[in-house]
Design a protein around this motif. Structure first.
Motif, PDB file in Angstrom:
ATOM      1  N   ILE A   1       1.209  -4.560  -6.312  1.00  0.00           N
ATOM      2  CA  ILE A   1       1.529  -3.350  -7.068  1.00  0.00           C
ATOM      3  C   ILE A   1       0.769  -2.134  -6.538  1.00  0.00           C
ATOM      4  O   ILE A   1       1.099  -1.004  -6.880  1.00  0.00           O
ATOM      5  CB  ILE A   1       1.288  -3.553  -8.577  1.00  0.00           C
ATOM      6  CG1 ILE A   1      -0.141  -3.999  -8.864  1.00  0.00           C
ATOM      7  CG2 ILE A   1       2.301  -4.549  -9.143  1.00  0.00           C
ATOM      8  CD1 ILE A   1      -0.491  -4.077 -10.337  1.00  0.00           C
ATOM      9  N   VAL A   2      -0.238  -2.394  -5.713  1.00  0.00           N
ATOM     10  CA  VAL A   2      -0.944  -1.349  -4.979  1.00  0.00           C
ATOM     11  C   VAL A   2      -1.217  -1.906  -3.589  1.00  0.00           C
ATOM     12  O   VAL A   2      -1.686  -3.039  -3.450  1.00  0.00           O
ATOM     13  CB  VAL A   2      -2.299  -0.978  -5.634  1.00  0.00           C
ATOM     14  CG1 VAL A   2      -3.073   0.011  -4.760  1.00  0.00           C
ATOM     15  CG2 VAL A   2      -2.107  -0.423  -7.026  1.00  0.00           C
ATOM     16  N   SER A   3      -0.907  -1.118  -2.570  1.00  0.00           N
ATOM     17  CA  SER A   3      -1.212  -1.492  -1.191  1.00  0.00           C
ATOM     18  C   SER A   3      -1.942  -0.316  -0.568  1.00  0.00           C
ATOM     19  O   SER A   3      -1.425   0.802  -0.548  1.00  0.00           O
ATOM     20  CB  SER A   3       0.067  -1.785  -0.402  1.00  0.00           C
ATOM     21  OG  SER A   3       0.815  -2.803  -1.019  1.00  0.00           O
ATOM     22  N   SER A   4      -3.139  -0.559  -0.078  1.00  0.00           N
ATOM     23  CA  SER A   4      -3.948   0.497   0.521  1.00  0.00           C
ATOM     24  C   SER A   4      -4.251   0.132   1.969  1.00  0.00           C
ATOM     25  O   SER A   4      -4.684  -0.982   2.259  1.00  0.00           O
ATOM     26  CB  SER A   4      -5.255   0.662  -0.248  1.00  0.00           C
ATOM     27  OG  SER A   4      -6.097   1.578   0.418  1.00  0.00           O
ATOM     28  N   TYR A   5      -4.036   1.079   2.853  1.00  0.00           N
ATOM     29  CA  TYR A   5      -4.196   0.834   4.283  1.00  0.00           C
ATOM     30  C   TYR A   5      -5.236   1.772   4.885  1.00  0.00           C
ATOM     31  O   TYR A   5      -5.362   2.925   4.469  1.00  0.00           O
ATOM     32  CB  TYR A   5      -2.856   1.037   4.997  1.00  0.00           C
ATOM     33  CG  TYR A   5      -1.778   0.125   4.456  1.00  0.00           C
ATOM     34  CD1 TYR A   5      -1.709  -1.202   4.849  1.00  0.00           C
ATOM     35  CD2 TYR A   5      -0.859   0.581   3.516  1.00  0.00           C
ATOM     36  CE1 TYR A   5      -0.739  -2.053   4.346  1.00  0.00           C
ATOM     37  CE2 TYR A   5       0.120  -0.256   3.005  1.00  0.00           C
ATOM     38  CZ  TYR A   5       0.171  -1.573   3.427  1.00  0.00           C
ATOM     39  OH  TYR A   5       1.124  -2.412   2.919  1.00  0.00           O
ATOM     40  N   ASP A   6      -5.935   1.266   5.880  1.00  0.00           N
ATOM     41  CA  ASP A   6      -6.862   2.065   6.687  1.00  0.00           C
ATOM     42  C   ASP A   6      -7.837   2.884   5.846  1.00  0.00           C
ATOM     43  O   ASP A   6      -7.876   4.111   5.919  1.00  0.00           O
ATOM     44  CB  ASP A   6      -6.092   2.977   7.640  1.00  0.00           C
ATOM     45  CG  ASP A   6      -5.208   2.184   8.588  1.00  0.00           C
ATOM     46  OD1 ASP A   6      -5.628   1.093   9.003  1.00  0.00           O
ATOM     47  OD2 ASP A   6      -4.097   2.644   8.896  1.00  0.00           O
ATOM     48  N   HIS A   7      -8.635   2.189   5.061  1.00  0.00           N
ATOM     49  CA  HIS A   7      -9.677   2.824   4.246  1.00  0.00           C
ATOM     50  C   HIS A   7      -9.095   3.882   3.303  1.00  0.00           C
ATOM     51  O   HIS A   7      -9.612   4.983   3.190  1.00  0.00           O
ATOM     52  CB  HIS A   7     -10.772   3.425   5.122  1.00  0.00           C
ATOM     53  CG  HIS A   7     -11.371   2.451   6.077  1.00  0.00           C
ATOM     54  ND1 HIS A   7     -12.334   1.554   5.697  1.00  0.00           N
ATOM     55  CD2 HIS A   7     -11.118   2.203   7.389  1.00  0.00           C
ATOM     56  CE1 HIS A   7     -12.672   0.808   6.745  1.00  0.00           C
ATOM     57  NE2 HIS A   7     -11.940   1.178   7.773  1.00  0.00           N
ATOM     58  N   MET A   8      -7.990   3.557   2.674  1.00  0.00           N
ATOM     59  CA  MET A   8      -7.300   4.409   1.698  1.00  0.00           C
ATOM     60  C   MET A   8      -6.638   5.644   2.326  1.00  0.00           C
ATOM     61  O   MET A   8      -6.352   6.613   1.632  1.00  0.00           O
ATOM     62  CB  MET A   8      -8.224   4.813   0.539  1.00  0.00           C
ATOM     63  CG  MET A   8      -8.597   3.649  -0.356  1.00  0.00           C
ATOM     64  SD  MET A   8      -9.611   4.093  -1.793  1.00  0.00           S
ATOM     65  CE  MET A   8      -8.464   5.045  -2.786  1.00  0.00           C
ATOM     66  N   ALA A   9      -6.358   5.592   3.636  1.00  0.00           N
ATOM     67  CA  ALA A   9      -5.665   6.715   4.265  1.00  0.00           C
ATOM     68  C   ALA A   9      -4.221   6.804   3.781  1.00  0.00           C
ATOM     69  O   ALA A   9      -3.636   7.882   3.728  1.00  0.00           O
ATOM     70  CB  ALA A   9      -5.704   6.591   5.780  1.00  0.00           C
ATOM     71  N   CYS A  10      -3.644   5.662   3.423  1.00  0.00           N
ATOM     72  CA  CYS A  10      -2.288   5.609   2.890  1.00  0.00           C
ATOM     73  C   CYS A  10      -2.278   4.595   1.752  1.00  0.00           C
ATOM     74  O   CYS A  10      -2.837   3.507   1.883  1.00  0.00           O
ATOM     75  CB  CYS A  10      -1.302   5.193   3.980  1.00  0.00           C
ATOM     76  SG  CYS A  10       0.395   5.041   3.378  1.00  0.00           S
TER      77      CYS A  10
END
Length: 131
Positions: free
Chosen positions: A97-106
């Protein structure tokens, strides 16, 4: 025209977003962290963190119990722990339900996430929140 957030203002909003996501995640959700994150996380998290093997890869999982949520919020406030995660996911009922990539960049937020509209609107200045 709005100016993009910079420096400390960006960091404060990112911190607030992480805390909001942890606090708002539904009961029974898990925080899943990729093991390419900071290698000190297992020691920091202790028994809160379990290692799960999925296929050919391994993931670190923290159940979002009330105690673990409080721990994660405290770590976010004290040490910006979310910045030590390369990628993280919040999973509820078997669905990301949440996907965070590259230290919250996206960040990709499922429209069924609790308080979805408020979160997207409030944190829009960060940029890459995709619903």
């Amino acid at each position: 025209m709005d100016t993009p957030l910079e420096g400390r203002e960006y960091a404060q909003m990112e911190q607030a977003l992480f805390i909001d996501l942890i606090r708002s995640a539904p009961s029974g959700a898990d925080l899943v962290i990729t093991p390419d994150s900071w290698d000190g996380l297992p020691a920091l998290f202790g028994e809160r963190l379990t290692t799960v093997v999925a296929g050919n890869s391994e993931e670190w999982v923290v159940a979002l119990t009330p105690q673990n949520r409080n721990f994660l919020v405290a770590q976010a406030l004290e040490d910006e722990v979310y910045g030590k995660f390369v990628h993280f996911y919040i999973v509820a009922a078997g669905k990301e339900i949440v996907s965070s990539y590259d230290h919250m960049a996206c960040l990709i937020l499922d429209p069924n996430f609790p308080d979805y509209r408020r979160i997207v609107a409030e944190y829009a200045p960060l940029g890459d929140i995709i619903g």
